[in-house]
Design a protein around this motif. Structure first.
Motif, PDB file in Angstrom:
ATOM      1  N   ALA A   1       0.761  -1.014   0.167  1.00 33.48           N
ATOM      2  CA  ALA A   1       0.098   0.290  -0.240  1.00 33.48           C
ATOM      3  C   ALA A   1       0.697   1.309  -0.093  1.00 33.48           C
ATOM      4  O   ALA A   1       2.088   1.252   0.105  1.00 33.48           O
ATOM      5  N   PRO A   2       0.486   2.511  -0.652  1.00 33.01           N
ATOM      6  CA  PRO A   2       1.412   3.822  -0.252  1.00 33.01           C
ATOM      7  C   PRO A   2       1.654   3.982   1.079  1.00 33.01           C
ATOM      8  O   PRO A   2       0.122   3.923   2.119  1.00 33.01           O
ATOM      9  N   ALA A   3       2.227   4.475   1.189  1.00 31.00           N
ATOM     10  CA  ALA A   3       3.101   4.381   2.467  1.00 31.00           C
ATOM     11  C   ALA A   3       2.373   5.948   3.240  1.00 31.00           C
ATOM     12  O   ALA A   3       3.596   7.078   3.200  1.00 31.00           O
ATOM     13  N   ASP A   4       0.994   5.972   3.860  1.00 27.04           N
ATOM     14  CA  ASP A   4       0.474   7.402   4.052  1.00 27.04           C
ATOM     15  C   ASP A   4       0.014   7.242   5.466  1.00 27.04           C
ATOM     16  O   ASP A   4      -0.736   5.795   5.810  1.00 27.04           O
ATOM     17  N   LEU A   5       0.907   7.500   6.566  1.00 25.58           N
ATOM     18  CA  LEU A   5       0.150   7.031   7.590  1.00 25.58           C
ATOM     19  C   LEU A   5      -0.154   8.295   8.433  1.00 25.58           C
ATOM     20  O   LEU A   5       0.610   9.463   8.125  1.00 25.58           O
ATOM     21  N   VAL A   6      -0.530   7.997   9.971  1.00 24.30           N
ATOM     22  CA  VAL A   6      -0.608   9.051  10.739  1.00 24.30           C
ATOM     23  C   VAL A   6      -0.502   8.670  11.955  1.00 24.30           C
ATOM     24  O   VAL A   6      -0.772   7.173  12.448  1.00 24.30           O
TER      25      VAL A   6
END
Length: 390
Positions: free
Chosen positions: A356-361
């Motif tokens: 998955a795209p490495a988009d994190l919060v």
């Protein structure tokens, strides 16, 4: 190849883990503590909760006066009244404004949003200008932010000759979706508006996202027209109804009929969790498998002064409106604001999983349920592997 590791985080509240990122994609999730070769960028997660980046599935990024001096609202409390008020005053505020739009996107990203579906006004006054304003603003904050554009006819379609041509042009020039607006109460020709919109969508290979404010049986009738055309056109999975208030004030049997028909036809629904709108049957939609997106709608614009852009806080409001209190339900709300919204931004996966795209919060919370009910500060926001806030 670029490589980084977010160390010592708890994905979805699970065990302490390291998230390995290569070229903007999650390459591995492993127990924390493994060594890394010299030169690897390390982001210390300090044991924080990690969630996928928040998804704003219904934004109007072009409309805001964010960062400007206070603007008092003076329009009428109807859809048509608000449209007229906006058309009368947007030029004096320079809307769509590159500066205000960029400032708004920056604020929303600081709240943890890493992907947007934005409706952008397309009409005879602004043409397609707003689309480029929004694209430039998002790219200025970070080029890795995912953006889907809906060319949106806020002032009507058939009643404004030339708007259909603009929608067709927007689709030809790369808009991901075209929009519609209350085919019955605004254009007073639901069959005509929907036939024209579906024709463009099929010819241009784009999606449809239709604002539907009409309530009761008038709204239900338009649901049926949209569902029928979705089946016939082969656009399953590419048609969305925004707001869809009618579903919240129908009798239970009628409500169930429409929910089941949406699931069968592949029609999704997006909501802004409005506290004064009829309450949507979120549990029935979830159980039927109808995709539900969550968005902020307009934020400090000529439709009203409210909104701060915090999708996580909005997910808590959605849960309250749905009557959700149990852990599994609160987790559903967190999913609606993140991973379950992948389809609204044109992704197969938007989650903390390999590939998955490495988009994190990252945030200081015990688990997703705690995060939904408390909306704590966002500590770190990562887009495509790059720290963009915190």
């Amino acid at each position: 190849m670029t490589r980084s590791v977010v160390t010592n985080v708890r994905p979805w509240g699970g065990a302490a883990s390291d998230i390995v990122i290569e070229n903007g994609t999650i390459a591995d999730i492993r127990p924390t503590g493994a060594g890394e070769p010299a030169g690897t960028t390390l982001v210390d997660g300090r044991g924080l909760l990690a969630l996928p980046g928040l998804v704003n599935a219904h934004a109007h990024l072009d409309k805001s006066w964010w960062g400007r001096p206070w603007v008092s609202y003076g329009g009428e409390p109807t859809t048509q009244g608000r449209i007229a008020h906006e058309r009368a005053h947007r030029d004096e505020l320079g809307i769509p404004s590159p500066e205000a739009t960029t400032a708004l996107v920056r604020q929303l990203v600081a709240f943890g949003t890493t992907a947007f579906r934005s409706h952008v006004d397309v009409d005879l006054g602004v043409g397609l200008t707003g689309i480029q304003v929004v694209r430039d603003a998002v790219a200025a904050v970070d080029p890795g932010i995912r953006l889907e554009i809906v060319a949106f006819p806020q002032d009507g379609v058939l009643r404004r000759p030339g708007v259909l041509d603009l929608l067709d042009q927007a689709a030809a020039e790369g808009a991901d979706h075209i929009g519609g607006l209350d085919p019955a109460s605004i254009d007073r020709d639901p069959v005509g508006q929907l036939d024209a919109l579906f024709d463009i969508a099929v010819r241009r290979g784009v999606g449809l996202d239709i604002h539907l404010h009409d309530r009761g049986e008038l709204g239900a009738f338009q649901y049926e027209l949209i569902i029928e055309r979705t089946r016939v056109s082969g656009l399953a999975g590419r048609v969305n109804i925004s707001h869809g208030f009618a579903l919240g004030n129908l009798a239970p049997d009628r409500q169930r009929q429409l929910v089941d028909a949406m699931a069968e036809a592949g029609v999704s629904l997006s909501t802004v969790a409005g506290v004064t709108a009829p309450r949507l049957p979120n549990t029935a939609l979830r159980d039927a498998g109808v995709p539900v997106g969550l968005g902020t709608d307009g934020i400090r614009d000529l439709w009203g002064p409210f909104g701060d852009g915090d999708v996580l806080r909005l997910a808590g409001t959605l849960a309250q409106l749905a009557g959700w209190r149990r852990d599994e339900d609160l987790l559903s709300a967190a999913r609606i604001a993140t991973s379950s919204a992948a389809g609204f931004i044109g992704r197969e996966r938007h989650d903390l999983v390999v590939g998955a795209p490495a988009d994190l919060v990252l945030l200081d919370a015990q688990n997703p349920q705690d995060a939904i009910t408390r909306a704590p500060d966002r500590d770190t926001v990562i887009v495509a592997g790059n720290v963009v806030s915190g």
